[in-house]
Write a protein that holds these residues in place. Structure first.
Motif, PDB file in Angstrom:
ATOM      1  N   UNK A 235       0.829  -1.205   0.000  1.00 52.31           N
ATOM      2  CA  UNK A 235       0.000   0.000   0.000  1.00 52.31           C
ATOM      3  C   UNK A 235       0.866   1.259   0.000  1.00 52.31           C
ATOM      4  N   UNK A 236       1.984   1.218   0.725  1.00 49.67           N
ATOM      5  CA  UNK A 236       2.917   2.351   0.731  1.00 49.67           C
ATOM      6  C   UNK A 236       3.482   2.569  -0.672  1.00 49.67           C
ATOM      7  N   UNK A 237       3.808   1.481  -1.358  1.00 52.67           N
ATOM      8  CA  UNK A 237       4.312   1.583  -2.722  1.00 52.67           C
ATOM      9  C   UNK A 237       3.261   2.212  -3.637  1.00 52.67           C
ATOM     10  N   UNK A 238       2.042   1.719  -3.569  1.00 56.04           N
ATOM     11  CA  UNK A 238       0.970   2.259  -4.414  1.00 56.04           C
ATOM     12  C   UNK A 238       0.783   3.741  -4.149  1.00 56.04           C
ATOM     13  N   UNK A 239       0.722   4.123  -2.884  1.00 56.13           N
ATOM     14  CA  UNK A 239       0.531   5.532  -2.536  1.00 56.13           C
ATOM     15  C   UNK A 239       1.698   6.383  -3.027  1.00 56.13           C
ATOM     16  N   UNK A 240       2.906   5.898  -2.831  1.00 50.66           N
ATOM     17  CA  UNK A 240       4.089   6.651  -3.259  1.00 50.66           C
ATOM     18  C   UNK A 240       4.065   6.869  -4.773  1.00 50.66           C
ATOM     19  N   UNK A 241       3.845   5.789  -5.502  1.00 49.41           N
ATOM     20  CA  UNK A 241       3.908   5.864  -6.966  1.00 49.41           C
ATOM     21  C   UNK A 241       2.747   6.670  -7.552  1.00 49.41           C
ATOM     22  N   UNK A 242       1.553   6.466  -7.055  1.00 47.51           N
ATOM     23  CA  UNK A 242       0.398   7.152  -7.648  1.00 47.51           C
ATOM     24  C   UNK A 242       0.366   8.643  -7.334  1.00 47.51           C
ATOM     25  N   UNK A 243       1.066   9.076  -6.302  1.00 43.26           N
ATOM     26  CA  UNK A 243       1.103  10.506  -5.976  1.00 43.26           C
ATOM     27  C   UNK A 243       2.404  11.182  -6.408  1.00 43.26           C
ATOM     28  N   UNK A 244       3.304  10.428  -7.005  1.00 45.20           N
ATOM     29  CA  UNK A 244       4.637  10.954  -7.317  1.00 45.20           C
ATOM     30  C   UNK A 244       4.601  12.157  -8.246  1.00 45.20           C
ATOM     31  N   UNK A 245       3.819  12.105  -9.298  1.00 43.07           N
ATOM     32  CA  UNK A 245       3.790  13.213 -10.247  1.00 43.07           C
ATOM     33  C   UNK A 245       3.155  14.445  -9.633  1.00 43.07           C
ATOM     34  N   UNK A 246       2.047  14.286  -8.931  1.00 51.56           N
ATOM     35  CA  UNK A 246       1.383  15.453  -8.332  1.00 51.56           C
ATOM     36  C   UNK A 246       2.217  16.076  -7.221  1.00 51.56           C
ATOM     37  N   UNK A 247       3.142  15.290  -6.636  1.00 53.83           N
ATOM     38  CA  UNK A 247       4.035  15.829  -5.606  1.00 53.83           C
ATOM     39  C   UNK A 247       5.257  16.515  -6.200  1.00 53.83           C
ATOM     40  N   UNK A 248       5.392  16.497  -7.530  1.00 56.82           N
ATOM     41  CA  UNK A 248       6.469  17.212  -8.196  1.00 56.82           C
ATOM     42  C   UNK A 248       7.654  16.385  -8.619  1.00 56.82           C
ATOM     43  N   UNK A 249       7.631  15.084  -8.336  1.00 57.31           N
ATOM     44  CA  UNK A 249       8.741  14.246  -8.788  1.00 57.31           C
ATOM     45  C   UNK A 249       8.737  14.172 -10.313  1.00 57.31           C
ATOM     46  N   UNK A 250       9.924  14.016 -10.887  1.00 61.10           N
ATOM     47  CA  UNK A 250      10.074  13.896 -12.341  1.00 61.10           C
ATOM     48  C   UNK A 250      10.644  12.545 -12.749  1.00 61.10           C
ATOM     49  N   UNK A 251      11.411  11.926 -11.853  1.00 60.81           N
ATOM     50  CA  UNK A 251      12.062  10.639 -12.114  1.00 60.81           C
ATOM     51  C   UNK A 251      12.107   9.873 -10.800  1.00 60.81           C
ATOM     52  N   UNK A 252      11.983   8.548 -10.892  1.00 64.70           N
ATOM     53  CA  UNK A 252      12.119   7.701  -9.710  1.00 64.70           C
ATOM     54  C   UNK A 252      13.247   6.698  -9.950  1.00 64.70           C
ATOM     55  N   UNK A 253      14.130   6.588  -8.966  1.00 61.09           N
ATOM     56  CA  UNK A 253      15.166   5.554  -8.953  1.00 61.09           C
ATOM     57  C   UNK A 253      14.704   4.520  -7.939  1.00 61.09           C
ATOM     58  N   UNK A 254      14.576   3.278  -8.392  1.00 63.97           N
ATOM     59  CA  UNK A 254      14.094   2.206  -7.522  1.00 63.97           C
ATOM     60  C   UNK A 254      15.132   1.096  -7.466  1.00 63.97           C
TER      61      UNK A 254
END
Length: 161
Positions: free
Chosen positions: A44-63
């Motif tokens: 659930x933490x992963x889903x929340x992190x990923x689905x809100x990433x763009x609206x929070x201003x992130x441009x790229x994710x390193x996983x």
């Protein structure tokens, strides 16, 4: 400035690898954030992190992830942002399991796959910076300067020759 790059890892033990991405981004003055987000233990933490990433201003994710390495692919399934996967070296198969798990994403859900371990973490940060530098001339200059510094650091002749 809000973070532009998110760095996520499956567990605390992955920090030994992913800290090299953080150090590289800091050297380039790229705003970033780090989180522990397990695809298996905190879905659930992963889903929340990923689905809100763009609206929070992130441009790229390193996983970064080891073993089955589902984190980069699952993150990519939840976000339209570019996801750069760093295979963390595992004890049993030395990171080959992680590498293949990240590289073998099905068509339609891409994950940029980097090298196993420290080199992959550094290169993921450099690639994230290059993506951001497309629209950030100041970052492009810092990235060019870093590359020039690397070039100057390579000896012309071997020591002791």
């Amino acid at each position: 400035m809000p973070p532009l790059v998110g760095i996520i890892m499956g567990s605390q033990s992955d920090w030994a690898t992913l800290r090299h991405a953080v150090e590289t981004l800091e050297r380039l003055a790229v705003p970033h954030e780090t989180r522990i987000v397990s695809a298996h233990r905190t879905p659930d933490r992963l889903r929340d992190y990923a689905t809100t990433s763009r609206e929070r201003g992130l441009k790229v994710i390193i996983a970064g992830a080891g073993g089955a390495a589902h984190l980069p692919g699952m993150c990519a399934a939840w976000t339209p942002l570019p996801v750069l996967g760093v295979p963390v070296e595992s004890h049993s198969l030395k990171g080959m399991d992680s590498l293949l798990s990240i590289a073998q994403m099905p068509a339609g859900i891409p994950v940029g796959t980097l090298a196993i371990g420290q080199a992959g973490a550094v290169n993921a940060a450099l690639l994230a910076a290059a993506i951001l530098a497309i629209s950030d001339p100041a970052l492009a200059e810092r990235l060019d300067a870093l590359r020039e510094e690397q070039t100057r650091g390579v000896a012309i002749e071997p020591q002791g020759a």
